[in-house]
Design a protein around this motif. Structure first.
Motif, PDB file in Angstrom:
ATOM      1  N   SER A  92      50.524  31.597  45.231  1.00  0.00           N
ATOM      2  CA  SER A  92      49.321  30.759  45.106  1.00  0.00           C
ATOM      3  C   SER A  92      48.195  30.699  46.248  1.00  0.00           C
ATOM      4  O   SER A  92      47.071  30.517  46.100  1.00  0.00           O
ATOM      5  CB  SER A  92      49.537  29.385  44.242  1.00  0.00           C
ATOM      6  N   GLU A  94      48.236  33.126  48.133  1.00  0.00           N
ATOM      7  CA  GLU A  94      47.921  34.662  48.386  1.00  0.00           C
ATOM      8  C   GLU A  94      48.892  35.275  49.737  1.00  0.00           C
ATOM      9  O   GLU A  94      48.308  35.865  50.629  1.00  0.00           O
ATOM     10  CB  GLU A  94      46.481  34.923  48.858  1.00  0.00           C
ATOM     11  N   GLU A  98      51.059  37.715  42.553  1.00  0.00           N
ATOM     12  CA  GLU A  98      51.834  36.709  41.433  1.00  0.00           C
ATOM     13  C   GLU A  98      52.957  37.826  40.814  1.00  0.00           C
ATOM     14  O   GLU A  98      52.816  39.015  40.746  1.00  0.00           O
ATOM     15  CB  GLU A  98      50.666  36.625  40.486  1.00  0.00           C
ATOM     16  N   ARG A 323      41.558  37.915  43.437  1.00  0.00           N
ATOM     17  CA  ARG A 323      41.929  36.378  42.911  1.00  0.00           C
ATOM     18  C   ARG A 323      40.635  35.854  42.581  1.00  0.00           C
ATOM     19  O   ARG A 323      39.747  35.549  43.245  1.00  0.00           O
ATOM     20  CB  ARG A 323      42.627  35.747  43.765  1.00  0.00           C
ATOM     21  N   ARG A 326      41.592  30.399  42.510  1.00  0.00           N
ATOM     22  CA  ARG A 326      42.786  29.718  43.366  1.00  0.00           C
ATOM     23  C   ARG A 326      42.475  28.283  43.363  1.00  0.00           C
ATOM     24  O   ARG A 326      41.409  27.702  43.524  1.00  0.00           O
ATOM     25  CB  ARG A 326      42.998  30.399  44.632  1.00  0.00           C
ATOM     26  N   ARG A 332      38.702  33.138  46.815  1.00  0.00           N
ATOM     27  CA  ARG A 332      38.693  33.487  45.574  1.00  0.00           C
ATOM     28  C   ARG A 332      37.227  33.901  45.151  1.00  0.00           C
ATOM     29  O   ARG A 332      36.108  33.053  45.711  1.00  0.00           O
ATOM     30  CB  ARG A 332      39.119  32.100  44.588  1.00  0.00           C
TER      31      ARG A 332
END
Length: 419
Positions: A92, A94, A98, A323, A326, A332
């Motif tokens: 979460s 980074e 994931e 991403r 986030r 993000r």
């Protein structure tokens, strides 16, 4: 004090698991929280039904099918909640990709090894199993199943603790390519064992690295100093010996840590060791992307971001995507798009928000952010189409706020009619 917090976190994770598995009374006013599931299928290789606990990234159902995930295979289900929590947090922010966590509920297929006089295990041998059927199960059944059902990719991490770390060492030595990273915790004693009397994993591991210098892999081995003290000094000695042998063999392709972990106990070490191991596999300097710095470099903003993740993808062997969303972070796409628009780089900002929609096709917020950007750029027809999609998705998902989308949509349609 740190042990108190660790104990408390495990208690909370286990309480959540009771809720998830339906073991809390239906009359209980608590709302279930879903962060994991249990799956099972029949294994022809093992001739038995196999159950596993699976943690999926929170955005799994919102993102596009272009998103695939590494797999962390955990051989000790006792630590499923802890491992899932660490992976959730680090991804979460980074600090790692994931990742799917798969926990084996029954890991009885540990190869037989001679203990070679271990003082920690006062027996001649450990286990009495042939590991080959389990390995076949992984190769031909489990990993293809995870790929087809959960979009797993081919980057795999295996993690074992104490007894189950025997299989971690076994795969490093005998199954090259099956896992990209091997994490063996509370395993310093296992290093002194081998398949034959007098044989040691220390030498088998070293031989594998020496004989295959181009093999790309990560190896993490540790034990707590509480184990490697006066009663079992060979634990620390094994770890230090392996470190001294592997040190000159470390390269861009092969990274390792072999150490006695300070101020920890046998299973207490699982949490700090896991964090350190994942940090070795996914170094912060590579994974913690600063999006503003990237887009402020010369060139097109989206192109710069893509280049950053293409380089990372090449290193790890699977496609890594930026991403789109986030929690509480500027790193993000959904925030970088509006940032660029405020910087008068409107076309680039819209391009990034369009990418958000591609990456999160089931997210009403992504469509809404793009619709606002189109509206501010006076592209009213595109704004109407995009906001209509946000509204429809919101209704389908039964999310609060659908009517706000509808009110905004009606105003946009009136503006479109005027044009």
């Amino acid at each position: 004090m740190k042990f108190y917090y660790l104990f408390l976190s495990i208690v909370l994770f286990n309480f959540h698991s009771l809720v998830l598995l339906g073991q809390v009374s239906q009359q209980d006013p608590l709302t279930p929280l879903s962060f994991a599931r249990q799956d099972s299928f029949y294994s022809e290789a093992l001739n038995e039904n196999r159950k596993m606990n699976i943690y999926l990234p929170e955005s799994f159902h919102e993102v596009s099918d272009d998103h695939t995930y590494p797999v962390l295979l955990l051989l000790e289900d006792e630590f499923f909640y802890m491992v899932s929590g660490v992976v959730k947090h680090l991804s979460s922010v980074e600090r790692m990709p994931e990742t799917i966590v798969v926990s084996i509920l029954d890991m009885s297929y540990v190869p037989t090894v001679h203990t070679n006089g271990s003082t920690f295990w006062p027996t001649e041998k450990l286990a009495d199993q042939n590991p080959d059927p389990f390995t076949k199960h992984l190769k031909e059944e489990l990993f293809p199943y995870l790929k087809s059902k959960y979009r797993a990719n081919d980057f795999r991490i295996i993690m074992g603790l104490s007894f189950t770390s025997v299989y971690v060492h076994h795969t490093f030595v005998n199954e090259p390519g099956l896992f990209d990273a091997h994490i063996a915790i509370a395993s310093g004693d296992i290093l002194g064992m081998g398949y034959k009397e007098g044989e040691r994993f220390i030498d088998l591991i070293a031989g594998e690295v020496k004989n295959h210098p181009g093999r790309k892999n990560y190896l993490y081995v540790t034990s707590a100093d509480g184990d490697g003290g006066g009663n079992s000094p060979e634990i620390g000695e094994n770890l230090m010996e392996l470190d001294s042998i592997l040190s000159p063999l470390e390269s861009e392709n092969f990274k390792y840590i072999s150490k006695l972990f300070p101020d920890e106990g046998h299973y207490d070490v699982a949490l700090p060791a896991l964090i350190e191991a994942l940090g070795m596999v996914f170094p912060k300097k590579e994974w913690f992307a600063r999006y503003r710095n990237i887009v402020n470099q010369p060139g097109n903003a989206m192109h710069n971001i893509d280049k950053y993740y293409e380089r990372l993808s090449k290193k790890y062997g699977f496609r890594i995507l930026p991403r789109a969303e986030r929690w509480n972070s500027g790193n993000r796409l959904s925030l970088i798009g509006p940032y660029l628009i405020k910087q008068k780089r409107v076309a680039e900002g819209i391009e990034i928000l369009e990418r958000c929609v591609e990456l999160r096709p089931n997210s009403p917020d992504s469509f809404y952010d793009l619709a606002k950007a189109y509206e501010n750029d006076n592209q009213i027809e595109k704004a109407v189409v995009t906001l209509s999609k946000a509204y429809e998705l919101s209704r389908q998902l039964k999310l609060p706020g659908s009517e706000q989308y509808l009110d905004h949509l009606e105003k946009l349609k009136k503006n479109a009619d005027k044009q």
